[in-house]
Design a protein around this motif. Structure first.
Motif, mmCIF file in Angstrom:
data_model
loop_
_atom_site.group_PDB
_atom_site.id
_atom_site.type_symbol
_atom_site.label_atom_id
_atom_site.label_comp_id
_atom_site.label_asym_id
_atom_site.label_seq_id
_atom_site.Cartn_x
_atom_site.Cartn_y
_atom_site.Cartn_z
ATOM 1 N N GLY A 23 1.209 -1.573 0.016
ATOM 2 C CA GLY A 23 -0.370 -0.286 -0.642
ATOM 3 C C GLY A 23 0.872 1.574 -0.034
ATOM 4 N N GLN A 24 2.315 1.350 0.244
ATOM 5 C CA GLN A 24 3.485 2.537 0.149
ATOM 6 C C GLN A 24 3.772 2.328 -1.433
ATOM 7 O OE1 GLN A 24 2.221 4.391 1.712
ATOM 8 N NE2 GLN A 24 1.025 3.454 3.295
ATOM 9 N N VAL A 209 12.485 20.236 5.251
ATOM 10 C CA VAL A 209 11.428 20.724 3.524
ATOM 11 C C VAL A 209 12.865 20.962 2.565
ATOM 12 C CG1 VAL A 209 10.531 22.988 2.068
ATOM 13 C CG2 VAL A 209 9.968 22.195 4.592
ATOM 14 N N GLN A 210 14.525 21.451 2.649
ATOM 15 C CA GLN A 210 15.218 21.757 1.924
ATOM 16 C C GLN A 210 15.901 20.305 2.431
ATOM 17 O OE1 GLN A 210 18.358 24.463 3.724
ATOM 18 N NE2 GLN A 210 16.392 25.779 4.136
ATOM 19 N N ASN A 211 15.256 18.949 2.307
ATOM 20 C CA ASN A 211 15.897 17.900 2.047
ATOM 21 C C ASN A 211 14.876 16.625 1.293
ATOM 22 O OD1 ASN A 211 18.730 17.143 3.054
ATOM 23 N ND2 ASN A 211 17.851 18.236 4.425
ATOM 24 N N TYR A 212 14.655 16.196 1.982
ATOM 25 C CA TYR A 212 14.115 15.330 1.199
ATOM 26 C C TYR A 212 12.611 14.615 2.610
ATOM 27 C CZ TYR A 212 17.053 14.097 -2.143
ATOM 28 O OH TYR A 212 18.290 14.083 -2.776
ATOM 29 N N ILE A 213 10.606 15.394 2.271
ATOM 30 C CA ILE A 213 9.921 14.782 2.613
ATOM 31 C C ILE A 213 9.300 13.588 1.639
ATOM 32 C CG2 ILE A 213 7.599 15.616 3.107
ATOM 33 C CD1 ILE A 213 8.974 18.738 3.907
ATOM 34 N N ILE A 214 8.882 12.950 2.390
ATOM 35 C CA ILE A 214 8.024 11.576 1.814
ATOM 36 C C ILE A 214 6.336 11.484 2.535
ATOM 37 C CG2 ILE A 214 7.588 8.990 1.348
ATOM 38 C CD1 ILE A 214 10.793 9.157 1.302
ATOM 39 N N LEU A 215 6.044 11.216 1.905
ATOM 40 C CA LEU A 215 4.234 11.353 2.593
ATOM 41 C C LEU A 215 3.658 9.638 2.761
ATOM 42 C CD1 LEU A 215 2.211 14.758 0.960
ATOM 43 C CD2 LEU A 215 4.132 14.075 3.360
ATOM 44 N N PHE A 216 3.172 9.646 3.078
ATOM 45 C CA PHE A 216 2.602 7.946 3.781
ATOM 46 C C PHE A 216 0.938 8.020 3.470
ATOM 47 C CE2 PHE A 216 6.685 6.972 3.832
ATOM 48 C CZ PHE A 216 7.050 5.494 4.262
ATOM 49 N N LYS A 217 -0.089 7.057 3.156
ATOM 50 C CA LYS A 217 -0.987 7.556 2.414
ATOM 51 C C LYS A 217 -1.619 6.599 3.955
ATOM 52 C CE LYS A 217 -1.352 5.687 -1.766
ATOM 53 N NZ LYS A 217 -1.882 5.498 -3.117
#
Length: 786
Positions: A23-24, A209-217
């Motif tokens: 699911g991701q 914000v300047q690096n990596y943001i990952i959103l999990f549903k």
């Protein structure tokens, strides 16, 4: 390593991760792309990479980090730090001091992953210190982090991530959606040791914000089924049950129904943890029942259970949460030729207890009380239904370019149904609610938790019962204001509160855009009183009770007191060994509650004389009131001695209106009529202490006529109290004294004249009182008109 070889290696890593976490896929894609980018990045930084995983609880954030360490050749070691344990700034030494947990681990595992779980839960001082530590050079920190991957995880913004429109927006334009998400996160607050602060300190959020943001549903039902299937397979492979040759894997429909039995809150962690126990329990039941060597255990689903599952879709699952329901599975275990079949025979819905999460405050609740369950308050109900329509149709508000309302306060006397009306309002909205009452309202952390919980299940309601507090409670109104101000349209939470005393609540909290609706709940009306009387009439009675009459006597009683009338009447009948409740018994219980218990007449020194004196006193009040104040209906006149008074005249409902000078003057006359009537009948003994309250009322009303309402010809339209408070206490003192004495003297003379004119009627009312002790308004009217 060649670019092509690296790309292939990351593609293979991606496949392995997708085969183990369900699911991701989007989050895994973003993670692998970012790692590939980091590998080729020319940026000089003291760490390998910095990620932030945002997503709901149990969406796989920490699990993905763990799998990455297991499946990737780049990392040897992982440390998960629970940041909820670091709420004191002094704790930073334990974390990043020279011998702290973090440097100790990194020195032992220089090529590793460090996960800071729930970064928002630690103190902001520690957030800043941690950020500085990560960005420090090897010389500054004493630790080489160049091959360490740092990952922050957080559940902030989960309510936004769960929204389908945001997910569509994210797919269409990830950069803009991410900017919107960060803007949303920046508004999030937390409370640590009663201090309200940003959930993530701005400096750290900027670094994220300047690096990596990952959103999990949030995990869909299908994904959780895949997790359950993998857990089922692993459990069977590991189980080594004596006497069983083979256990078959079930088909999807069996797993799906198993997962559904975890409703209404189906989450991956709970399914993964509890499912193996359920499976082993079923297998052991089969072994015990069979009592013979088993060649094979198979799992099946009946046609009836399959038909039930056909109804399951996203709306069905959402309704389970709204209706506070779960799914119960009925099983059968049969054996034929050494083959055991475990069969799901039936799936049925059942209602859960009121609290779904009994071990953790605040609770998520669903109201079952409707407006039809509440007597009276027709106007208030109508108003509440109008507000419900606004909450359910936000487009109505949007059309006028104003923000959605955020709160409503129901205030009024005790026992008029405020809490019940709030419950009915919540049911009508069809929102879930989180409730705080009593000592809960003193705990700022619990207040914050309530609003966070409501945001997770938004749209939702936070219900604050008895917001004005009691017994000297000091409610942290500032904390509630902060929580309401932090609510956004994306995570819509509406606050409903009740209070006895609106003046006790901080005026800042009652401002517009916090409590937009202030609704007064008045005393119970005639309709409500009749409702309670009809409830009483369900008890054994003589069938002669006049509902209208008893309802008039009940005026001014609260809902609690009306319920008590029925109970007290029933107990009276039982005590006296009677058979049924009568109208007389009911009215007696009402009078006991309103005016106190009857006094034993043996305690009255000169019983006969005092009863006669009281009869003329109350007859004077009643007759003069009937003549001068015809619009104010008399309920009863009594000389039954009670705790509150030796006798009294009581009135039915009074309507709020402006009072004329004539009415105010007539009030003074009625107040004086008791003593003056008694003096006419008993010239030598009529002047006693029984008129103290009457004289207090008459004097106060005469003062108001002169000094407050500007009704005195000599003084004119002057509000004396304003002058006394703001200019001088001495102004008009002599004039006020003179004019108050004038109006008391005039009222005395006019009342004496009225008493002389209508003495026959006063005599008749007094004689009836001496004979019967009480007469009602109808009987008084008959005497006056005869």
């Amino acid at each position: 390593m060649k670019h092509k070889d690296l790309l292939q290696r990351y593609e293979e890593l991606k496949k392995r991760l997708k085969s183990k976490i369900f699911g991701q896929d989007d989050a895994i894609e973003e993670l692998i792309n970012a790692l590939f980018h980091i590998h080729h990045s020319p940026i000089n930084q003291p760490f390998k990479g910095l990620f932030t995983f945002f997503g709901p609880h149990n969406s796989g954030k920490v699990y993905l980090a763990t799998l990455l360490e297991q499946e990737s050749e780049e990392f040897q070691g992982i440390k998960v730090v629970n940041m909820a344990e670091f709420t004191d700034p002094a704790d930073q030494k334990k974390l990043i001091g020279s011998s702290g947990a973090l440097p100790t681990f990194i020195k032992a595992h220089p090529q590793s992953i460090v996960v800071f779980k729930d970064i928002e839960k630690c103190d902001n001082v520690i957030q800043l210190a941690l950020m500085n530590y990560i960005f420090a050079s090897k010389e500054e920190s004493g630790v080489d982090c160049s091959n360490v991957l740092f990952i922050f995880t957080s559940t902030l913004g989960s309510s936004l991530i769960k929204k389908e429109d945001f997910q569509r927006f994210y797919k269409k334009d990830p950069l803009k959606a991410q900017a919107k998400f960060i803007e949303f996160i920046a508004k999030e607050k937390k409370i640590i040791y009663d201090i309200v602060e940003s959930a993530i300190v701005p400096e750290l959020l900027s670094v994220m914000v300047q690096n990596y943001i990952i959103l999990f549903k949030p995990l869909e039902f299908d994904s959780i089924v895949k997790i359950a299937k993998a857990s089922f397979k692993e459990t069977i492979q590991k189980s080594n049950i004596e006497g069983v040759d083979k256990i078959s894997l079930p088909k999807n429909d069996f797993i799906e129904l198993l997962v559904l039995s975890f409703s209404p809150y189906i989450n991956a962690r709970r399914v993964h943890k509890k499912l193996p126990d359920l499976i082993i329990d079923l297998i052991y039941q089969a072994v015990i029942k069979a009592k013979l060597p088993i060649k094979k255990i198979v799992f099946e689903v009946s046609d009836e259970a399959k038909d039930f599952f056909k109804k399951v879709d996203k709306k069905f699952l959402e309704n389970l949460i709204k209706q506070n329901r779960s799914v119960h599975l009925s099983w059968s275990i049969t054996t034929l030729k050494n083959i055991v079949t475990i069969n799901i025979q039936k799936a049925t819905l059942f209602k859960l207890p009121l609290y779904i999460e009994p071990t953790q405050k605040p609770y998520v609740n669903y109201s079952t009380i409707s407006f039809n369950d509440i007597a009276g308050q027709k106007h208030v109900k109508s108003h509440l239904k109008e507000i419900v329509r606004i909450l359910k149709q936000p487009s109505i508000v949007e059309r006028f370019h104003i923000p959605m309302p955020k709160g409503m306060l129901l205030h009024g006397p005790k026992g008029v149904g405020k809490t019940l009306l709030a419950y009915a309002f919540i049911k009508e909205t069809e929102f879930a609610y989180v409730m705080l009452t009593g000592s809960d309202l003193l705990d700022t952390n619990l207040i914050h938790a309530a609003y966070q919980k409501a945001k997770e299940i938004a749209p939702a309601i936070v219900f604050l019962d008895e917001l004005d507090g009691k017994d000297g409670m000091i409610i942290p109104y500032d904390a509630i204001s902060e929580e309401i101000d932090a609510i956004s349209d994306e995570e819509y939470v509406f606050t409903v509160a009740t209070a006895l005393n609106i003046d006790a609540i901080d005026k800042n909290l009652l401002a517009s855009e916090r409590f937009d609706f202030l609704i007064e709940v008045p005393d119970l009306d005639m309709e409500a009183r009749k409702f309670f009387i009809k409830k009483i009439l369900q008890k054994p009675n003589d069938g002669k009770i006049d509902v209208e009459k008893v309802a008039r006597y009940m005026s001014g009683l609260s809902g609690y007191e009306m319920q008590r009338v029925g109970k007290e009447a029933a107990l009276y009948v039982i005590r006296k060994n009677l058979k049924v409740i009568t109208e007389e018994i009911l009215i007696e219980q009402i009078n006991n509650i309103k005016y106190g218990q009857k006094i034993d007449k043996k305690r009255i020194r000169n019983l006969e004389k005092d009863l006669h004196k009281t009869a003329y006193h109350e007859a004077g009040h009643a007759v003069i009131s009937y003549l001068l104040l015809p619009d104010i209906k008399i309920e009863q006149v009594t000389i039954t001695p009670r705790a509150e008074a030796l006798g009294f005249v009581s009135y039915t409902d009074e309507f709020i209106t402006n009072i004329s000078k004539e009415e105010l003057y007539n009030d003074i006359c009625v107040a004086l009529a008791g003593r003056l009537s008694k003096l006419k009948k008993f010239p030598q003994e009529g002047e006693d202490t029984g008129a103290a309250q009457d004289l207090e009322q008459a004097t106060w009303e005469a003062y108001n006529l002169v000094a407050t309402f500007g009704m005195d010809e000599s003084l004119g339209y002057v509000h004396v109290d304003t002058l006394m408070q703001n200019v001088s206490k001495e102004l008009f003192n002599d004039t006020i004294e003179e004019r108050v004495a004038y109006w008391i003297e005039k009222a005395t003379n006019d009342t004496i004249e009225l008493i002389e004119t209508h003495w026959e009627k006063i005599e008749k009312v007094a004689a009836t009182l001496i004979e019967k002790e009480m007469i009602d308004g109808t009987e008084l009217k008959n005497i006056m008109e005869s």
